[in-house]
Design a protein around this motif. Structure first.
Motif: not given
Length: 196
Positions: A114, A121, A125
């Motif tokens: 990520l 995010w 997440v």
């Protein structure tokens, strides 16, 4: 099935989620360094992006496996001390914990990927993945989640060794998933603009 084996599986599964949480925290240091401006300073030196990623990534992945191993070994030693078989139970505890390693490192690799492709995010997440693993993979049966929903956690695919026979296929698939996430992280961190 021996109740002691089920207890060992349950405890080492919990150790796996705890170790994955450590791995997520360590991997997210990449993002915090970037947000604080330290990454930009470091990356203006001869240190490349991939090396920077590898340093944090190895701390997250290897560190989570070491934490998992210490937990399993400790559990085995304590049980071995009460049963009179310290060495044998220590090895069983270590082995049971290491069965969780592929799921643990897969979850710890999520923030690496990520940070590479969706840095804004990454934190939210990654922590949601940990919460979901705890709910679905550890408490799923207790709270009555359907089997298919429990299987959405990487921990839901682990063989329940030593309570059940060891099957290597799910461990291999989880390991390949980790490799894929690391490759996504490397490709993403190499291409995107920083800081973002």
């Amino acid at each position: 099935t021996d109740i002691r084996d089920l207890f060992l599986v349950t405890m080492t599964g919990l150790f796996g989620i705890i170790a994955a949480a450590y791995g997520v925290s360590a991997a997210l240091r990449l993002r915090s360094e970037e947000e604080d401006g330290r990454a930009e300073t470091v990356l203006t030196t001869a240190l490349g992006r991939t090396t920077w990623l590898a340093g944090h990534g190895s701390t997250a992945l290897v560190g989570s496996v070491l934490l998992l191993a210490v937990g399993g070994l400790s559990l085995g030693l304590v049980y071995g001390a009460t049963s009179g078989d310290i060495a044998g139970q220590a090895l069983r505890g270590l082995g049971a914990a290491l069965v969780s390693a592929p799921a643990t490192v897969l979850v710890a690799a999520v923030p690496l990927a990520l940070v590479g492709v969706l840095p804004r995010w990454a934190s939210v997440v990654s922590w949601l993945v940990i919460v979901w693993c705890l709910l679905a993979g550890y408490f799923g049966a207790v709270i009555g989640l359907p089997d298919w929903l429990q299987q959405t956690s990487p921990f839901g695919h682990l063989p329940l060794w030593p309570a059940q026979p060891l099957t290597l296929a799910p461990l291999l698939v989880l390991t390949l998933g980790t490799v894929a996430l690391v490759l996504v992280a490397v490709a993403g961190i190499s291409r995107r603009d920083m800081p973002r």
